[in-house]
Design an enzyme around this catalytic site. Structure first.
Site, short mmCIF file in Angstrom:
data_model
loop_
_atom_site.label_atom_id
_atom_site.label_comp_id
_atom_site.label_asym_id
_atom_site.label_seq_id
_atom_site.Cartn_x
_atom_site.Cartn_y
_atom_site.Cartn_z
N LEU A 38 -0.99 89.87 4.93
CA LEU A 38 -1.65 88.86 5.77
C LEU A 38 -2.59 89.46 6.82
O LEU A 38 -2.64 89.01 7.96
CB LEU A 38 -0.60 87.97 6.48
CG LEU A 38 0.29 87.14 5.57
CD1 LEU A 38 1.30 86.35 6.40
CD2 LEU A 38 -0.53 86.16 4.71
N CYS A 97 5.86 83.14 3.49
CA CYS A 97 5.89 84.06 4.63
C CYS A 97 7.34 84.28 5.05
O CYS A 97 8.13 83.33 5.08
CB CYS A 97 5.15 83.46 5.81
SG CYS A 97 3.45 83.09 5.45
N LYS A 120 1.29 74.94 0.25
CA LYS A 120 1.23 75.88 -0.88
C LYS A 120 2.61 76.45 -1.13
O LYS A 120 3.19 77.13 -0.27
CB LYS A 120 0.23 77.00 -0.56
CG LYS A 120 0.06 77.97 -1.72
CD LYS A 120 -1.08 78.92 -1.44
CE LYS A 120 -1.30 79.88 -2.58
NZ LYS A 120 -2.39 80.82 -2.27
N GLY A 154 -4.09 82.82 -12.22
CA GLY A 154 -4.64 83.38 -13.45
C GLY A 154 -5.88 82.72 -14.01
O GLY A 154 -6.24 82.96 -15.16
#
Ligand SMILES: Cc1cc2nc3c(=O)[nH]c(=O)nc-3n(C[C@H](O)[C@H](O)[C@H](O)COP(=O)(O)O)c2cc1C
Length: 308
Positions: free
Chosen positions: A76, A133, A168, A248
């Site tokens: 990060l 995180c 996310k 991907g």
């Protein structure tokens, strides 16, 4: 003979000119690419994840190539939210491209502090909450690994900003459907699936780990089937929730696969390193596919996977 398809997509309150974004952390802040890519044409730019204070990230080596992918342990690295708002955002918003600010934190308070600073800024289209995180209060366990922790951080950030909120998900939770449901219940407008998968790479000759941190996050074509599996499962369970597919993508066809599986939009990460203009080619490829197959919009194609 083809129709002129409508590429616009709506993710709840967030409307984008087209469904192709660049993913957090794999396109810098966006500005770094302005001489290479017509960034105004992108569906959106997701910034690298922003934290309250600047972060140096992890020591090198922190990136290693692996078969059909890469492992990263950037940690990060970013200039902190204040520097972003003061120095980067004013330049970025002059391009007119939707800007999605990705935020990260080690505590719930850090997330909410960063979100409220962004809320007061001008020209941010949405916040993307990075749940991959480590949570300081829980011995470094990822926020996104447990439904109760997810709900806690999402509802705190929900109260800190009125901007559309994208959550996310980390793929490391056992059951992504329950995490997804918890995030939506706590106020997420849309979900983004998925972040990188944990992995290691070993140099047998040197008898060492290839990354200084040993463990990194796997991304690139290697993860596409797993990321698509998660997106599809969450779409089946929560068909009304706008989803963003990431993992991907290196061609228009890859992006179309995600849309067929139920994604409203997609993000491109690792492939930018090989091919910085890929996102623009993917937009064009989607337009061509829709036109050639007689779909008048991205919406019309979404989820249009035949059952047999
Ligand atoms: C070098 C690098 C840095 C990344 N940094 C972030 C980040 O700051 N925040 C975040 O949410 N995801 C970050 N990611 C994850 C990507 O946004 C994306 O979820 C993941 O790489 C899968 O997509 P891909 O296979 O297209 O790369 C990073 C990925 C890479 C390769």
């Amino acid at each position: 003979m083809g129709v002129t398809p409508d590429l616009r997509v709506s993710l709840g309150r967030l409307t984008l000119p087209n469904p192709v974004m660049v993913a957090a952390g794999a396109f810098g802040y966006g500005l770094e690419y302005r001489d290479l890519v017509d960034i105004a044409q992108l569906g959106a730019i997701v910034t690298r994840s922003l934290t309250l204070a600047p972060r140096m990230g992890n020591p090198p080596p922190r990136v290693v190539e692996t078969p059909a992918g890469m492992l990263n342990a950037i940690g990060l690295q970013n200039d902190g939210v204040d520097a972003f708002l003061l120095e980067i955002l004013p330049q970025l918003r002059s391009y007119g491209v939707p800007i999605i600010a990705s935020i990260a934190g080690e505590t719930v308070e850090e997330y909410t502090h960063v979100a409220s600073k962004i809320d007061r800024a001008e020209g941010v289209a949405a916040v993307e909450l990075n749940l991959s995180c480590p949570n300081q209060a829980r011995g470094g366990m990822e926020f996104g690994i447990e439904a109760t922790l997810t709900a806690q951080v999402v509802s705190a950030v929900r109260q800190a900003t009125t901007l559309p909120l994208i959550v996310k998900l980390s793929p490391n939770a056992g059951d992504l459907v329950s995490i997804a449901a918890a995030a939506v219940e706590a106020g997420a407008d849309a979900l983004c699936l998925v972040n990188t998968f944990p992995g290691v790479a070993v140099d047998a000759r040197e008898r060492r780990f290839r990354l200084a941190t040993k463990v990194g996050g796997l991304s690139g074509p290697a993860i596409k089937p797993i990321a698509q599996y998660h997106l599809w499962r969450v779409h089946q369970a929560l068909p009304e929730v706008p989803l963003i597919g990431v993992g991907g993508i290196s061609s228009a066809e890859d992006a179309l696969e995600y849309i067929l599986l139920g994604a409203h939009a997609v993000q491109i990460g690792t492939a930018n390193y090989i091919h910085p203009t890929l996102a623009l080619e993917v937009i064009e490829g989607i337009r061509r596919y829709l036109s050639e197959h007689g779909f008048d919009s991205v919406e019309a194609l979404r989820g249009a996977l035949l059952d047999s």
